[in-house]
Design a protein around this motif. Structure first.
Motif, short mmCIF file in Angstrom:
data_model
loop_
_atom_site.label_atom_id
_atom_site.label_comp_id
_atom_site.label_asym_id
_atom_site.label_seq_id
_atom_site.Cartn_x
_atom_site.Cartn_y
_atom_site.Cartn_z
N ASP A 356 1.04 -0.90 -0.21
CA ASP A 356 -0.31 -0.17 0.22
C ASP A 356 0.90 1.17 -0.04
OD1 ASP A 356 -2.04 -1.59 0.08
OD2 ASP A 356 -2.14 -1.69 2.53
N VAL A 357 1.86 0.98 -0.84
CA VAL A 357 2.63 2.71 -1.11
C VAL A 357 2.09 3.87 -1.34
CG1 VAL A 357 4.43 1.07 -1.00
CG2 VAL A 357 4.27 1.54 -2.98
N ARG A 358 2.60 4.30 -1.37
CA ARG A 358 1.79 6.02 -2.16
C ARG A 358 2.99 6.92 -1.23
NH1 ARG A 358 -1.63 10.29 -0.46
NH2 ARG A 358 -2.19 10.93 -1.84
N VAL A 359 2.83 7.73 -2.83
CA VAL A 359 3.86 9.71 -2.90
C VAL A 359 2.57 10.39 -3.41
CG1 VAL A 359 5.82 10.78 -3.40
CG2 VAL A 359 5.93 8.06 -2.51
N ALA A 360 1.64 11.35 -2.01
CA ALA A 360 1.57 12.80 -2.23
C ALA A 360 2.26 13.13 -3.99
CB ALA A 360 1.82 13.34 -0.69
N GLY A 361 0.96 13.77 -4.97
CA GLY A 361 1.57 13.93 -5.67
C GLY A 361 2.45 14.02 -6.24
N ALA A 385 1.19 8.85 -13.79
CA ALA A 385 -0.45 7.95 -13.26
C ALA A 385 0.99 7.24 -12.02
CB ALA A 385 0.05 6.60 -13.97
N GLY A 386 2.82 7.18 -12.11
CA GLY A 386 3.58 7.15 -10.70
C GLY A 386 4.55 6.37 -11.38
N LYS A 387 4.71 5.46 -12.63
CA LYS A 387 5.17 4.44 -13.18
C LYS A 387 6.73 4.44 -12.39
CE LYS A 387 4.69 5.01 -16.89
NZ LYS A 387 3.88 5.71 -16.45
N SER A 388 7.57 6.44 -12.76
CA SER A 388 8.92 5.81 -12.26
C SER A 388 8.54 6.18 -11.12
CB SER A 388 9.94 7.41 -13.20
OG SER A 388 9.83 7.21 -14.51
N THR A 389 8.06 7.04 -9.90
CA THR A 389 7.94 7.01 -8.84
C THR A 389 8.20 5.81 -7.64
OG1 THR A 389 6.91 9.06 -8.93
CG2 THR A 389 6.71 7.91 -6.15
N LEU A 390 7.35 5.00 -8.48
CA LEU A 390 6.92 3.32 -7.63
C LEU A 390 8.61 2.21 -7.97
CD1 LEU A 390 5.61 0.93 -6.72
CD2 LEU A 390 4.57 0.48 -8.98
N LEU A 391 8.60 2.23 -9.12
CA LEU A 391 10.53 1.81 -8.85
C LEU A 391 11.53 2.48 -8.07
CD1 LEU A 391 8.85 0.26 -11.70
CD2 LEU A 391 10.71 0.94 -13.37
N ALA A 392 10.99 3.99 -8.25
CA ALA A 392 12.50 4.87 -7.20
C ALA A 392 11.97 4.09 -5.99
CB ALA A 392 12.37 6.11 -7.51
N VAL A 393 10.79 4.17 -5.55
CA VAL A 393 10.39 3.65 -3.70
C VAL A 393 10.66 1.86 -3.86
CG1 VAL A 393 8.23 3.09 -2.35
CG2 VAL A 393 8.81 5.70 -3.53
N LEU A 394 10.50 1.63 -4.48
CA LEU A 394 10.90 0.29 -4.52
C LEU A 394 12.85 0.14 -4.10
CD1 LEU A 394 8.73 -2.11 -7.36
CD2 LEU A 394 8.55 -1.46 -5.09
N ALA A 395 13.04 1.03 -5.19
CA ALA A 395 14.86 1.13 -4.80
C ALA A 395 15.59 1.57 -3.67
CB ALA A 395 15.50 1.48 -6.44
N GLY A 396 14.44 2.26 -2.83
CA GLY A 396 14.68 2.66 -1.74
C GLY A 396 15.59 4.00 -2.22
N LEU A 398 13.36 6.41 -2.64
CA LEU A 398 12.24 7.70 -1.98
C LEU A 398 11.61 6.89 -0.73
CD1 LEU A 398 11.35 9.90 -3.01
CD2 LEU A 398 9.71 9.00 -5.00
N GLU A 399 11.59 7.89 -0.50
CA GLU A 399 10.07 6.78 1.04
C GLU A 399 9.17 7.61 0.31
OE1 GLU A 399 11.45 5.43 3.50
OE2 GLU A 399 13.39 4.97 2.60
N PRO A 400 8.66 6.39 0.66
CA PRO A 400 7.21 6.33 0.46
C PRO A 400 6.14 7.31 1.57
CG PRO A 400 7.29 4.01 1.33
CD PRO A 400 8.57 5.14 0.99
N THR A 401 5.28 8.14 1.17
CA THR A 401 4.30 8.92 1.86
C THR A 401 3.82 8.08 3.12
OG1 THR A 401 4.16 10.64 0.49
CG2 THR A 401 3.00 11.21 2.49
N SER A 402 2.96 7.28 2.20
CA SER A 402 2.65 5.80 3.28
C SER A 402 2.78 4.91 2.95
CB SER A 402 0.96 6.21 3.06
OG SER A 402 0.40 5.85 2.38
N GLY A 403 1.96 3.85 2.98
CA GLY A 403 2.31 2.39 3.23
C GLY A 403 4.68 1.60 3.41
N SER A 404 4.35 0.50 3.78
CA SER A 404 6.20 0.10 3.84
C SER A 404 6.70 -0.53 2.59
CB SER A 404 5.64 -0.72 4.75
OG SER A 404 4.73 -1.60 4.90
#
Length: 551
Positions: A356-361, A385-396, A398-404
């Motif tokens: 349930d990861v999410r990054v504001a904006g 839609a946040g495709k690059s953002t999701l990959l950056a979160v998975l790679a560590g 970028l920190e997600p706003t919510s989720g783990s």
């Protein structure tokens, strides 16, 4: 209309002709013997490995760069879309539109002035009005802004004309530039990798517009789907048997068939030459042996016989040596072959879990991902839609706003980002070596696990020794891929991996991704790549304006 400084399109009279163009840079020939004629309605695709001079050729066609030899003749207007668009000092989206539609704006102002003069009954007003009206009609001036707005919307570009270009990403600026060119309706469009920053909707719109374009078109692209849908003629800048660029009719299918047949003929000729060279080498060796033994005849051989035999043997050696020199092997330049390193696997272990990861904006809806060795996932969705953002979160990164996000201990995760970092003056091989050195010093890799740049088959030695700023975007992209693979990741995250890469390399990479035991997550708009990975699971992300079920 020269007094109004308005450049009018030539339409049916338009011609763009390049003859025997040659360009050399730093002692290296970049282009040689390029001849092409782009007429109204002609749609050229320009292909070749990274660094073969495709972008250079567009610059020559556009008049941005003068060739060292050859000639280019231009009749008509043209628009050039380069891979990167500078932001400018305080320039806005509106400024970019105004610059591209300057002639249409001037034509409408001239028409207003001529109308006022006609109303006032000034001498010569009739002729001025007629000329201004003709110019406005030729440029489609009344409809120019609407055409740009339509293109901005369908390409997913920023529509706020007050928005500074410096605030936009490379992809956003490119989409603005592309929309301006499509709205201006030039006689010729010269486009450098136009699909790199487009989502599915934008790709469909661009394809339709290019197919309908009445003028000439020259597109540098590695996008196999675009070339199949649009190009009628292909100019191949890769090496050929005679060292000249090859032209193929029959569109992209004709190119692939013709190129494959040409390579087979080239390889067959090379094999024949090697066999003949080996035979002549043996003959020369045998002649030399006879020459040596000829001076030591059997006991009892007369002096006259020895003297007669020696010159004949010498002539035989010289003749065979001449034959060998005449039959030198014209070796084809073998294309680089990508070699995926052995990536590790941890059977049965959960390598990475995002819940349930999410990054504001940036990542607007919650997303969850679970990866094990051998997992495959394609992340899709429109731009924003946040495709690059999701990959950056998975790679560590970028920190997600919510989720783990949880990663297995010592699980190596590597991310190939969508854009290359700024190019420096350091040599490519030094940049790679420093990256590998950091991985080893930090304990990410053991000494014996390090991958050499040469083993990957991504950059030839000559390019690896060049400063980064001298490499093309495709060559820098190859180095980015090499650095991602150097970590020997358990999880490989690829953001638009086909951007800037050659057709052959994308095919080889796709095959390697299917076979690797590592987990692979792929974010792409590449239509052919999505077809090739059709069996992979999908994660569809939606933009901020979209609503999912039950929302």
């Amino acid at each position: 209309m020269n007094t109004l400084s308005i450049t009018l399109p030539a339409r049916a009279r338009a011609q763009l002709v390049a003859e025997q163009v040659r360009v050399a840079r730093g002692g290296r020939t970049v282009l040689d013997g390029v001849t092409m004629t782009v007429s109204p309605g002609a749609r050229w695709g320009i292909v070749g490995e990274n660094g073969r001079g495709k972008t250079t050729l567009l610059h020559v066609l556009a008049g941005v760069l003068a060739p060292d030899e050859g000639d280019v003749q231009r009749v008509g207007t043209l628009g050039l879309a380069e891979q990167a668009m500078p932001a400018g000092d305080g320039a806005t989206v509106g400024d970019a539109i105004d610059a591209e539609l300057a002639d249409a704006r001037a034509a409408l102002r001239a028409l207003d002035d001529a109308t006022a003069a006609l109303t006032a009954g000034r001498p010569g007003a009739d002729d001025a009005y007629t000329a201004a009206l003709d110019a406005a009609e030729a440029l489609g001036a009344w409809d120019a802004d609407r055409r740009v707005d339509l293109a901005l919307e369908h390409l997913g570009a920023v529509t706020d004309r007050a928005r500074p270009l410096a605030e936009l990403s490379v992809g956003q600026r490119y989409r603005v530039r592309l929309a301006c060119l499509l709205g201006a309706e030039h006689d010729f469009l010269l486009l450098d990798e136009p699909t790199n920053h487009l989502d599915a909707s934008g790709l469909d719109f661009l394809t339709a517009r290019l197919r309908a374009h009445a003028g000439g078109l020259a597109v540098v692209s590695h996008d196999r789907a675009l070339l199949s849908d649009v190009a009628t003629t292909i100019l191949d800048l890769d090496p050929s048997r005679d060292g000249r660029p090859a032209v193929y009719g029959g569109g992209f299918a004709g190119y692939r068939e013709g190129r494959e047949a040409e390579l087979r003929r080239w390889e067959d000729e090379y094999d024949r030459q090697r066999a003949e060279h080996a035979r002549l080498t043996r003959d020369l060796s045998e002649a030399r042996n006879r020459l040596v033994t000829g001076w030591r005849p059997d006991k009892g051989t007369g002096r006259h016989q020895r003297a007669t035999r020696a010159p004949a043997l010498v002539r035989s050696v010289h003749r065979r040596r001449d034959d060998l020199e005449k039959h030198a092997v014209t070796a084809p330049v073998p294309p680089l072959r990508f070699r995926m390193p052995d990536l590790p696997a941890r059977p049965g272990a959960r390598l990475l879990t995002a819940t349930d990861v999410r990054v504001a904006g940036r990542l607007h809806r919650e997303a969850s991902v679970a990866l094990e060795s051998g997992s495959r996932l394609v992340v899709t969705g429109p731009n924003g839609a946040g495709k690059s953002t999701l990959l950056a979160v998975l790679a560590g990164a970028l920190e997600p706003t919510s989720g783990s996000v949880r990663r297995a201990r010592k699980a190596r995760v590597a991310l190939l980002e969508q854009e290359s970092p700024s190019a420096s003056g350091r040599r490519a091989r030094d940049v790679f070596a420093a990256h590998v050195g950091r991985l080893v010093s930090r304990g990410v890799l053991a000494e014996g696990e390090a991958v050499s740049l040469g083993d990957l088959g991504l950059l030839p030695a000559a390019d690896a020794g060049r400063p980064m700023r001298e490499l093309s975007m495709g060559q820098r992209r190859r180095l980015d891929l090499a650095m991602a693979l150097a970590a020997r990741p358990h999880v490989l995250l690829l953001d638009e991996p086909s951007n800037h890469l050659s057709i052959a390399l994308v095919d080889e990479l796709t095959e390697a991704l299917d076979a690797t035991p590592a987990a692979v997550v792929l974010a792409t708009h590449d239509r052919q790549l999505r077809k090739d990975t059709a069996p992979w699971p999908r994660l569809e992300l939606t933009g901020p304006e979209e609503r999912g079920p039950g929302a």
